[in-house]
Design a protein around this motif. Sequence first.
Motif, PDB file in Angstrom:
ATOM      1  N   LEU A 106      32.752  35.734  46.216  1.00  0.00           N
ATOM      2  CA  LEU A 106      33.616  36.763  46.772  1.00  0.00           C
ATOM      3  C   LEU A 106      32.780  37.618  47.717  1.00  0.00           C
ATOM      4  CD1 LEU A 106      35.184  37.882  43.350  1.00  0.00           C
ATOM      5  CD2 LEU A 106      36.007  36.064  44.879  1.00  0.00           C
ATOM      6  N   VAL A 107      33.200  37.723  48.976  1.00  0.00           N
ATOM      7  CA  VAL A 107      32.428  38.474  49.965  1.00  0.00           C
ATOM      8  C   VAL A 107      33.336  39.530  50.579  1.00  0.00           C
ATOM      9  CG1 VAL A 107      30.935  38.347  51.987  1.00  0.00           C
ATOM     10  CG2 VAL A 107      31.139  36.354  50.470  1.00  0.00           C
ATOM     11  N   GLY A 108      32.999  40.805  50.367  1.00  0.00           N
ATOM     12  CA  GLY A 108      33.840  41.892  50.852  1.00  0.00           C
ATOM     13  C   GLY A 108      33.083  42.867  51.718  1.00  0.00           C
ATOM     14  N   GLY A 109      33.780  43.404  52.703  1.00  0.00           N
ATOM     15  CA  GLY A 109      33.211  44.443  53.548  1.00  0.00           C
ATOM     16  C   GLY A 109      34.060  45.685  53.484  1.00  0.00           C
ATOM     17  N   GLY A 110      33.476  46.837  53.087  1.00  0.00           N
ATOM     18  CA  GLY A 110      34.211  48.087  53.018  1.00  0.00           C
ATOM     19  C   GLY A 110      35.412  48.007  52.100  1.00  0.00           C
TER      20      GLY A 110
END
Length: 215
Positions: free
Chosen positions: A88-92
């Motif tokens: 899982l890769v999240g930004g902000g």
Amino acid sequence: QRWLPFTAGQHLDIRLTAPDGYQAQRSYSVASAPETEGVYELVVERLDGGEVSPYFHDVAEMGDAIEIRGPFGGHFAWHASDGGPLLLVGGGSGVAPLTSIVRHRSECGSNVRAVLLYAIRTWNDVIFRDELIARDEMEEHFEMLLSLSRDTARRPQDFGRRIDGPLVKSALERVGAQPKLTFVCGSNAFVEAVTPHLLDHRIPPDSIRTERFGG
């Protein structure tokens, strides 16, 4: 409107109508677990000059009625039966649907391996920080790595820089096997910056699911 069931990763459309009839609509991912019946938890990041987010930060009060549509989204969604492992890769604020996946994984007792790589500016900006760190420490087969672009790392596993190829490699090493599914959520620029690193590490394109927003 009655509460409707949803799948972790899905989003709602929120519509506001001004007294003169002007309407503005934005989509927000649900952060709560599908098992939390009756609750849609949203992460609304304030955008100066925005048509919707300032209303929720400055005007909306407890008990106000808000027009919603959905839930929507079949591609960027995960149910425990889909299996894993997961990257899982999240930004902000893009961590919102990923948090729903993490919560759903826990609520349904899944033992699927999941690694969350979360990019944010500073330690104090980390959304759901206390909860996610607690899950990292307590839940089997779940890890979170923070990529702090404007801060120093506070934990040994975190990084004080933006996501790059070596950082993606580190996250994949913690997954321990090729992810069955990879979910990437963030701004257009974030998704476009991260996806090539995944492809460079031979993650099959058809296993990568992306959700992006303007900015």
